[in-house]
Write an enzyme that holds these catalytic residues in place. Structure first.
Site, PDB file in Angstrom:
ATOM      1  N   TYR A   1       0.783  -1.253  -0.087  1.00 11.77           N
ATOM      2  CA  TYR A   1       0.024   0.112   0.152  1.00 11.77           C
ATOM      3  C   TYR A   1       0.796   1.412   0.046  1.00 11.77           C
ATOM      4  O   TYR A   1       0.597   2.296  -0.818  1.00 11.77           O
ATOM      5  CB  TYR A   1      -1.042  -0.015   1.120  1.00 11.77           C
ATOM      6  CG  TYR A   1      -1.796   1.080   0.949  1.00 11.77           C
ATOM      7  CD1 TYR A   1      -3.005   0.926   0.552  1.00 11.77           C
ATOM      8  CD2 TYR A   1      -1.478   2.358   1.420  1.00 11.77           C
ATOM      9  CE1 TYR A   1      -3.958   1.881   0.397  1.00 11.77           C
ATOM     10  CE2 TYR A   1      -2.822   3.406   1.506  1.00 11.77           C
ATOM     11  CZ  TYR A   1      -3.579   3.177   0.746  1.00 11.77           C
ATOM     12  OH  TYR A   1      -4.761   4.216   0.777  1.00 11.77           O
TER      13      TYR A   1
ATOM     14  N   THR B   1     -10.373  19.485 -24.305  1.00  8.06           N
ATOM     15  CA  THR B   1     -11.703  19.033 -23.503  1.00  8.06           C
ATOM     16  C   THR B   1     -11.698  18.939 -21.754  1.00  8.06           C
ATOM     17  O   THR B   1     -12.304  19.894 -21.116  1.00  8.06           O
ATOM     18  CB  THR B   1     -12.601  18.027 -24.069  1.00  8.06           C
ATOM     19  OG1 THR B   1     -11.274  17.084 -23.976  1.00  8.06           O
ATOM     20  CG2 THR B   1     -12.859  18.443 -25.403  1.00  8.06           C
TER      21      THR B   1
ATOM     22  N   LYS C   1      -0.593   8.364 -23.254  1.00  8.94           N
ATOM     23  CA  LYS C   1       0.257   8.998 -24.750  1.00  8.94           C
ATOM     24  C   LYS C   1       1.479   8.377 -24.758  1.00  8.94           C
ATOM     25  O   LYS C   1       1.902   7.222 -24.777  1.00  8.94           O
ATOM     26  CB  LYS C   1      -0.251  10.305 -24.900  1.00  8.94           C
ATOM     27  CG  LYS C   1      -1.999  10.448 -25.170  1.00  8.94           C
ATOM     28  CD  LYS C   1      -2.620  10.521 -23.961  1.00  8.94           C
ATOM     29  CE  LYS C   1      -4.077  11.191 -24.330  1.00  8.94           C
ATOM     30  NZ  LYS C   1      -4.819  11.066 -23.002  1.00  8.94           N
TER      31      LYS C   1
ATOM     32  N   ARG D   1     -13.968  16.081 -33.688  1.00 12.95           N
ATOM     33  CA  ARG D   1     -13.347  17.004 -32.872  1.00 12.95           C
ATOM     34  C   ARG D   1     -13.807  18.382 -33.645  1.00 12.95           C
ATOM     35  O   ARG D   1     -13.266  18.954 -34.442  1.00 12.95           O
ATOM     36  CB  ARG D   1     -11.711  16.944 -33.058  1.00 12.95           C
ATOM     37  CG  ARG D   1     -11.088  15.693 -32.457  1.00 12.95           C
ATOM     38  CD  ARG D   1     -11.057  15.926 -30.679  1.00 12.95           C
ATOM     39  NE  ARG D   1     -12.194  15.886 -30.014  1.00 12.95           N
ATOM     40  CZ  ARG D   1     -12.023  15.175 -28.755  1.00 12.95           C
ATOM     41  NH1 ARG D   1     -10.869  15.209 -28.233  1.00 12.95           N
ATOM     42  NH2 ARG D   1     -12.916  15.233 -28.022  1.00 12.95           N
TER      43      ARG D   1
HETATM   44  N1  PM9 Z   1      -6.868  12.766 -24.426  1.00 18.49           N
HETATM   45  C1  PM9 Z   1      -7.518  11.813 -26.563  1.00 18.49           C
HETATM   46  O1  PM9 Z   1      -8.200  10.983 -26.992  1.00 18.49           O
HETATM   47  C2  PM9 Z   1      -8.306  10.865 -24.203  1.00 18.49           C
HETATM   48  C3  PM9 Z   1      -9.916  11.200 -24.270  1.00 18.49           C
HETATM   49  S1  PM9 Z   1     -10.347  12.676 -24.136  1.00 18.49           S
HETATM   50  C4  PM9 Z   1     -10.913  12.960 -25.597  1.00 18.49           C
HETATM   51  O2  PM9 Z   1      -7.090  12.856 -27.155  1.00 18.49           O
HETATM   52  C5  PM9 Z   1      -4.622  16.281 -23.514  1.00 18.49           C
HETATM   53  C6  PM9 Z   1      -3.852  17.094 -24.547  1.00 18.49           C
HETATM   54  C7  PM9 Z   1      -5.078  15.044 -23.866  1.00 18.49           C
HETATM   55  C8  PM9 Z   1      -5.863  14.205 -22.866  1.00 18.49           C
HETATM   56  C9  PM9 Z   1      -6.735  13.072 -23.407  1.00 18.49           C
HETATM   57  C10 PM9 Z   1      -6.044  14.729 -21.584  1.00 18.49           C
HETATM   58  C11 PM9 Z   1      -6.652  13.999 -20.620  1.00 18.49           C
HETATM   59  C12 PM9 Z   1      -5.097  15.944 -21.015  1.00 18.49           C
HETATM   60  N2  PM9 Z   1      -4.476  16.379 -22.057  1.00 18.49           N
HETATM   61  O3  PM9 Z   1      -7.296  10.862 -20.673  1.00 18.49           O
HETATM   62  O4  PM9 Z   1      -7.495  11.717 -18.286  1.00 18.49           O
HETATM   63  O5  PM9 Z   1      -5.230  14.891 -25.033  1.00 18.49           O
HETATM   64  O6  PM9 Z   1      -5.422  10.726 -19.293  1.00 18.49           O
HETATM   65  O7  PM9 Z   1      -5.814  12.620 -20.125  1.00 18.49           O
HETATM   66  C13 PM9 Z   1      -7.512  11.660 -25.054  1.00 18.49           C
HETATM   67  P1  PM9 Z   1      -6.747  11.389 -19.548  1.00 18.49           P
END
Ligand code: PM9
Length: 459
Positions: A73, A126, A259, A383
């Site tokens: 943990y 978003t 990513k 988008r």
């Molecule tokens: N991006 C994408 O598919 C996941 C789904 S939201 C439509 O592009 C940026 C630049 C992103 C992003 C997620 C996040 C959020 C922050 N900044 O999905 O929470 O492209 O890990 O990250 C998506 P998390």
């Protein structure tokens, strides 16, 4: 001499079969999913270009690391590996792990924004904007105008327009700005990079007013590749060096590890700010978990630490971005209108150019994404007007200039033959574009509506 082909810098050790489906079957699936590609079942998808988020194929070294998970943990050894990888490669002192990027955005926004303060960003994202607004902040778009123009071939469309920042300070004062949220390879602009020269200027501007940069570092690696390829003075520098320099202009970052970092889940917040770190550590235990796991298992943190080491290999990032370029070029050759230059993680089809007679209120990009799936089983993402949501003050749809369909390439997953299938399907749809009718929205969630909204055909 023309550019030499670069083969993928890996061999394939395990494969995942893809189900073969017919257009009739896919038409039924699309209708059941309310014409929203997020609501399809993955097993009904032939080539999944919905997102590059969490869809990476991990390496054998990462999978081996999964067996070395320390699931204690508190104080898991995998956390210390992760911390070390971030210290060395990102150059930030402190790390707070989170389950994914938006959790790091939540903590950052809550701790760093006073209600009524502005957060300039080089275009919105978003989840980032949602967290800024939830904390009472106001999003301010400081990206250069070329980013909103699909016909501009500017090599660094992700650049910040310093004059826009100057105007904000002149009107509202420097104390009205919480921090600069700067994203490399700007997702909503088509995966477009900023230049190091521009970042240096932004950093100097911020120092003048005491306003720090907190990066949304989600796709910083791809930005480093474009700097290496396009910016004077960087051709002989390694991606690892360019990355370290880029991050050095920030006080910290939020990160979606799904990513760049080559894992299926995870994220973190990293910073050099002692006070922010202490408060973030206190907050992460309320929303995520103890500060040495923050919503991740030990094995996930180990895969992440190893992914961070692999991501900065020059051969990896060159192969990744050049596959995106390959698809982009195929589409350009076929006359499909796309955002140029081609971005780092995805090819964005310009739905306005593709369906020029369709009003934006009939959701051209959503419509095109649905038609592409029915044609070939390729899953993409809207988008445009749906993603942009409604203006919180007026309640009206926001009408973004960019109305795009994103073909997002997962890392290390598909071959260029898959890209050929995608290009042929887009070309076939272009030839039948007069028969494509728009959609009406029949269910609209209040927040981040693009994930769950439902539509019906207009015709
Ligand atoms: N991006 C994408 O598919 C996941 C789904 S939201 C439509 O592009 C940026 C630049 C992103 C992003 C997620 C996040 C959020 C922050 N900044 O999905 O929470 O492209 O890990 O990250 C998506 P998390």
């Amino acid at each position: 001499m023309t550019k030499r082909t670069i083969a993928e810098p890996y061999k394939i050790k395990a494969v995942e079969p893809i189900k073969v489906t017919t257009p009739e079957y896919r038409a039924k699936c699309m209708a059941e999913a309310g014409y929203n590609t997020f609501l399809l079942r993955s097993e009904d998808v032939t080539i999944d270009l919905l997102t590059d988020s969490g869809t990476t194929a991990m390496s054998d070294r990462q999978w081996a690391g999964m067996m070395l998970g320390d699931e204690a943990y508190a104080g898991s050894r995998n956390f210390y590996h992760l911390e070390q990888a971030i210290n060395e490669i990102y150059g930030f002192k402190y790390v707070v792990p989170t389950h994914q990027g938006r959790a790091a955005e939540h903590i950052t926004s809550q701790l760093r924004i006073q209600p009524g303060q502005y957060v300039p960003m080089n275009m919105y994202f978003t989840t980032t904007r949602e967290h800024v607004e939830r904390a009472g902040g106001i999003f301010f778009d400081c990206i250069i105008d070329e980013a909103h123009d699909t016909s501009s071939k500017h090599p660094f469309k992700g650049n910040v327009d310093i004059a826009k920042l100057d105007r904000l300070v002149a009107e509202k004062g420097a104390e009205a700005i919480a921090y600069l949220s700067i994203a490399p390879c700007v997702n909503m602009a088509g995966g477009q990079p900023f230049s190091m020269a521009n970042l240096r200027e932004v950093s100097a501007w911020g120092e003048r007013y005491g306003i720090p940069i907190i990066f949304d570092a989600t796709r910083a690696l791809e930005n480093c590749y474009f700097i290496q390829q396009r910016e004077e003075g960087y051709a002989d520098r390694s991606i690892r060096e360019i990355f370290k320099e880029l991050m050095s202009y920030g006080e910290g970052c939020t990160m979606s590890s799904k990513k760049d970092n080559l894992v299926n889940i995870g994220g973190f917040l990293a910073t050099n700010n002692d006070e922010f770190f202490l408060r973030a550590k206190e907050m992460v235990v309320v929303f995520e978990g103890l500060h040495t796991y923050g919503g991740m298992s030990g094995r996930d943190m180990e895969a992440l630490a190893r992914g961070i080491e692999e991501m900065v290999e020059d051969a990896h990032i060159a192969s990744r971005v050049r596959q995106v370029e390959y698809l982009g070029q195929r589409l350009i050759d076929a006359g499909v209108p796309i955002v140029e230059p081609v971005g780092g993680h995805a090819v964005f089809i310009d739905a306005r150019g593709f369906l020029p007679d369709m009003p934006q209120d009939h959701f051209p990009a959503q419509t095109l994404a649905a038609a592409l799936y029915v044609d070939s089983g390729v899953r993409s993402m809207e988008r445009g007007i749906v993603s942009a949501g409604r203006d919180p003050e007026t309640g009206e749809h926001r009408h973004p200039k960019l109305e795009l369909v994103r073909l997002t390439i997962p890392r290390r997953v598909y071959t260029n033959l898959h890209m050929d299938v995608v290009a042929e399907s887009c070309e076939a749809l272009l030839q039948q574009r007069d028969s494509i009718a728009g959609l009406k929205m029949v269910y609209e969630p209040e927040k981040l509506r693009f994930f769950q909204a439902r539509f019906e055909p207009l015709a």
